[in-house]
Design a protein around this motif. Structure first.
Motif, PDB file in Angstrom:
ATOM      1  N   UNK A  27    -122.558  61.429  51.072  1.00 14.45           N
ATOM      2  CA  UNK A  27    -123.036  61.297  52.441  1.00 14.45           C
ATOM      3  C   UNK A  27    -122.291  62.187  53.406  1.00 14.45           C
ATOM      4  N   UNK A  28    -120.965  62.258  53.251  1.00 14.61           N
ATOM      5  CA  UNK A  28    -120.165  63.099  54.152  1.00 14.61           C
ATOM      6  C   UNK A  28    -120.486  64.572  53.929  1.00 14.61           C
ATOM      7  N   UNK A  29    -120.650  64.959  52.657  1.00 23.41           N
ATOM      8  CA  UNK A  29    -120.997  66.360  52.365  1.00 23.41           C
ATOM      9  C   UNK A  29    -122.354  66.709  52.965  1.00 23.41           C
ATOM     10  N   UNK A  30    -123.289  65.750  52.906  1.00 23.23           N
ATOM     11  CA  UNK A  30    -124.603  65.985  53.510  1.00 23.23           C
ATOM     12  C   UNK A  30    -124.505  66.236  55.005  1.00 23.23           C
ATOM     13  N   UNK A  31    -123.598  65.506  55.679  1.00 20.71           N
ATOM     14  CA  UNK A  31    -123.398  65.713  57.104  1.00 20.71           C
ATOM     15  C   UNK A  31    -122.804  67.097  57.377  1.00 20.71           C
ATOM     16  N   UNK A  32    -121.833  67.505  56.556  1.00 22.07           N
ATOM     17  CA  UNK A  32    -121.198  68.813  56.744  1.00 22.07           C
ATOM     18  C   UNK A  32    -122.203  69.930  56.506  1.00 22.07           C
ATOM     19  N   UNK A  33    -123.086  69.742  55.505  1.00 26.48           N
ATOM     20  CA  UNK A  33    -124.056  70.785  55.162  1.00 26.48           C
ATOM     21  C   UNK A  33    -125.148  70.967  56.220  1.00 26.48           C
ATOM     22  N   UNK A  34    -125.196  70.105  57.211  1.00 29.30           N
ATOM     23  CA  UNK A  34    -126.150  70.293  58.309  1.00 29.30           C
ATOM     24  C   UNK A  34    -125.785  71.516  59.142  1.00 29.30           C
ATOM     25  N   UNK A  35    -124.513  71.893  59.133  1.00 28.15           N
ATOM     26  CA  UNK A  35    -124.080  73.081  59.880  1.00 28.15           C
ATOM     27  C   UNK A  35    -123.384  74.112  58.995  1.00 28.15           C
ATOM     28  N   UNK A  36    -122.801  73.695  57.870  1.00 28.66           N
ATOM     29  CA  UNK A  36    -122.039  74.600  57.007  1.00 28.66           C
ATOM     30  C   UNK A  36    -122.858  75.000  55.790  1.00 28.66           C
ATOM     31  N   UNK A  37    -122.470  76.102  55.163  1.00 29.53           N
ATOM     32  CA  UNK A  37    -123.110  76.548  53.925  1.00 29.53           C
ATOM     33  C   UNK A  37    -122.384  75.942  52.725  1.00 29.53           C
ATOM     34  N   UNK A  38    -123.034  75.885  51.550  1.00 27.56           N
ATOM     35  CA  UNK A  38    -122.433  75.237  50.378  1.00 27.56           C
ATOM     36  C   UNK A  38    -121.093  75.817  49.948  1.00 27.56           C
ATOM     37  N   UNK A 202    -106.922  76.457  40.491  1.00 31.75           N
ATOM     38  CA  UNK A 202    -107.818  77.321  39.713  1.00 31.75           C
ATOM     39  C   UNK A 202    -109.284  77.107  40.090  1.00 31.75           C
ATOM     40  N   UNK A 203    -109.674  75.858  40.317  1.00 30.61           N
ATOM     41  CA  UNK A 203    -111.057  75.613  40.707  1.00 30.61           C
ATOM     42  C   UNK A 203    -111.408  76.323  41.994  1.00 30.61           C
ATOM     43  N   UNK A 204    -110.490  76.277  42.950  1.00 29.42           N
ATOM     44  CA  UNK A 204    -110.716  76.954  44.229  1.00 29.42           C
ATOM     45  C   UNK A 204    -110.771  78.466  44.047  1.00 29.42           C
ATOM     46  N   UNK A 205    -109.868  79.005  43.235  1.00 31.74           N
ATOM     47  CA  UNK A 205    -109.842  80.446  42.982  1.00 31.74           C
ATOM     48  C   UNK A 205    -111.134  80.918  42.320  1.00 31.74           C
ATOM     49  N   UNK A 206    -111.645  80.123  41.389  1.00 34.10           N
ATOM     50  CA  UNK A 206    -112.874  80.494  40.689  1.00 34.10           C
ATOM     51  C   UNK A 206    -114.073  80.491  41.640  1.00 34.10           C
ATOM     52  N   UNK A 207    -114.042  79.635  42.665  1.00 36.50           N
ATOM     53  CA  UNK A 207    -115.158  79.571  43.621  1.00 36.50           C
ATOM     54  C   UNK A 207    -115.093  80.656  44.695  1.00 36.50           C
ATOM     55  N   UNK A 208    -113.963  81.339  44.830  1.00 32.92           N
ATOM     56  CA  UNK A 208    -113.820  82.354  45.885  1.00 32.92           C
ATOM     57  C   UNK A 208    -114.862  83.475  45.806  1.00 32.92           C
ATOM     58  N   UNK A 209    -115.176  84.028  44.599  1.00 38.20           N
ATOM     59  CA  UNK A 209    -116.223  85.068  44.548  1.00 38.20           C
ATOM     60  C   UNK A 209    -117.566  84.575  45.072  1.00 38.20           C
ATOM     61  N   UNK A 210    -117.873  83.311  44.850  1.00 40.93           N
ATOM     62  CA  UNK A 210    -119.108  82.727  45.384  1.00 40.93           C
ATOM     63  C   UNK A 210    -119.083  82.757  46.913  1.00 40.93           C
ATOM     64  N   UNK A 211    -117.940  82.412  47.500  1.00 43.74           N
ATOM     65  CA  UNK A 211    -117.813  82.446  48.955  1.00 43.74           C
ATOM     66  C   UNK A 211    -117.953  83.869  49.478  1.00 43.74           C
ATOM     67  N   UNK A 213    -119.593  86.316  48.043  1.00 44.32           N
ATOM     68  CA  UNK A 213    -121.000  86.703  47.907  1.00 44.32           C
ATOM     69  C   UNK A 213    -121.854  86.076  49.007  1.00 44.32           C
ATOM     70  N   UNK A 214    -121.552  84.838  49.354  1.00 44.58           N
ATOM     71  CA  UNK A 214    -122.292  84.165  50.417  1.00 44.58           C
ATOM     72  C   UNK A 214    -122.065  84.876  51.753  1.00 44.58           C
ATOM     73  N   UNK A 215    -120.831  85.294  51.998  1.00 43.71           N
ATOM     74  CA  UNK A 215    -120.516  86.021  53.226  1.00 43.71           C
ATOM     75  C   UNK A 215    -121.196  87.375  53.245  1.00 43.71           C
ATOM     76  N   UNK A 216    -121.188  88.063  52.096  1.00 39.13           N
ATOM     77  CA  UNK A 216    -121.812  89.387  52.023  1.00 39.13           C
ATOM     78  C   UNK A 216    -123.317  89.311  52.253  1.00 39.13           C
ATOM     79  N   UNK A 217    -123.930  88.209  51.832  1.00 39.27           N
ATOM     80  CA  UNK A 217    -125.371  88.040  52.011  1.00 39.27           C
ATOM     81  C   UNK A 217    -125.726  87.529  53.400  1.00 39.27           C
ATOM     82  N   UNK A 218    -124.705  87.261  54.206  1.00 38.34           N
ATOM     83  CA  UNK A 218    -124.943  86.751  55.553  1.00 38.34           C
ATOM     84  C   UNK A 218    -125.379  85.290  55.572  1.00 38.34           C
TER      85      UNK A 218
END
Length: 329
Positions: A27-38, A202-211, A213-218
């Motif tokens: 539920x909290x993640x759903x609220x955050x995703x109303x303004x933030x990207x995944x 490590x989990x955070x580091x592995x997700x950094x390329x996704x972030x 890519x999301x920034x590069x795609x606008x």
């Protein structure tokens, strides 16, 4: 006798508290995703959690060594990067209540992987609990749990998290088979705070390329407002950090099937929290959640013995680990 009984129940209590916190995240993640990207949500919540965890873990023995261990990288990939990334993407396509209800598949996935990978026998009480939890899933599915793209992503993430849970237990059992020198710390022993923090790194580091890519795609978007910023802060400090430590502590010491059954509470509790946040009530769905909770209660009445489970994570031994109880990196 009383202290021994309490000590045996601590892993079960730890997983139970972790599940309670975990259930609120949809539920909290759903609220955050109303303004933030995944990607911003996924990386942001763990970055905040690491601000809390790293200063605590870095002061303990074997932290840097645990970060360098290949097993920790695998755990970070399965239990953090894949699970949370797919769940947060899934929340873009489905409701928080539906995402929470999809977690009803986790107990069976965990028990089955424990059976095939760890060769764990499933106790009769656990089987009864799993049957009831599965019955709750069937009731919930009949009430309208649709197999949309969001649910599919959540289910793939759940399979990854089930494997993460089993590998936590597998590592612990492997360490238990390694004899320690008399009077010295068991080889490779790492406390749950250290392992959880290293896994999150490590989990955070592995997700950094996704972030990136999301920034590069606008497509990247920062959270805003009380629901966005406050929700992200709550996820990082109050939910992510404690859940990682408590779940790792309990999952290492409990049979995989037992851990899986306790997680059956997530669908019911997560759905209940979604109702609090405004999702419409459905009586049949509520009944399914209640049945799943009964299964959890039956399987958890008698906590399994944890005497044979180690205090650490089962990391491969190092020749200098047995230097003494105060050895640090």
């Amino acid at each position: 006798m009383v202290k021994t009984a309490l000590r045996r129940r601590l892993p079960l209590v730890a997983v139970g508290i972790a599940v309670l916190l975990w259930s609120t995240s949809f539920g909290i993640s759903g609220e955050v995703l109303k303004t933030a990207s995944p990607a911003v949500l996924s990386v942001g919540r763990f970055a905040i959690g690491l601000i809390v965890l790293v200063p605590l873990a870095a002061r303990r023995p074997l932290f840097a060594r645990t970060v360098r261990d290949p097993r920790t990288i695998v755990l970070g990939l399965l239990g953090v990067a894949i699970y949370y990334a797919l769940t947060n993407i899934g929340l873009e396509f489905t409701s928080p209540g539906t995402a929470a209800l999809s977690n009803a598949a986790l107990p069976a996935l965990t028990a089955l992987l424990g059976l095939f990978i760890l060769k764990e026998r499933i106790a009769p009480r656990t089987i009864v609990g799993l049957v009831l939890a599965t019955a709750g899933v069937v009731i919930v599915a009949g009430a309208g749990l649709t197999l949309d793209i969001g649910v599919l992503l959540c289910l793939i993430g759940l399979a990854s998290y089930a494997l993460y849970t089993v590998l936590l237990r597998k590592g612990a059992l492997a360490e238990d088979q390694q004899p320690a020198a008399v009077g010295l710390r068991p080889a490779g022993a790492v406390d749950p705070l250290v392992l959880a923090t290293a896994t999150a790194v490590w989990g955070t580091a592995i997700m950094l390329p996704w972030l990136v890519a999301e920034m590069a795609a606008g497509a990247a978007a920062l959270p805003s407002g009380w629901g966005g910023l406050g929700g992200l802060l709550l996820l990082g400090v109050v939910i992510t950090a404690p859940t990682l430590v408590l779940f790792n502590y309990g999952a290492e010491r409990l049979p995989a099937a037992a851990t899986g059954v306790v997680t059956a509470a997530i669908p019911a509790l997560g759905y209940l929290f979604a109702l609090v946040l405004g999702e419409p009530f459905d009586a049949i769905t509520a009944l399914g959640g209640a049945v799943a909770l009964v299964g959890v209660a039956i399987a958890s009445v008698t906590a399994p013995s944890t005497d044979s489970s180690p205090a650490g994570s089962g990391l491969p031994p190092h020749v200098d680990v047995a230097a003494g109880p105060f050895e640090r990196d």
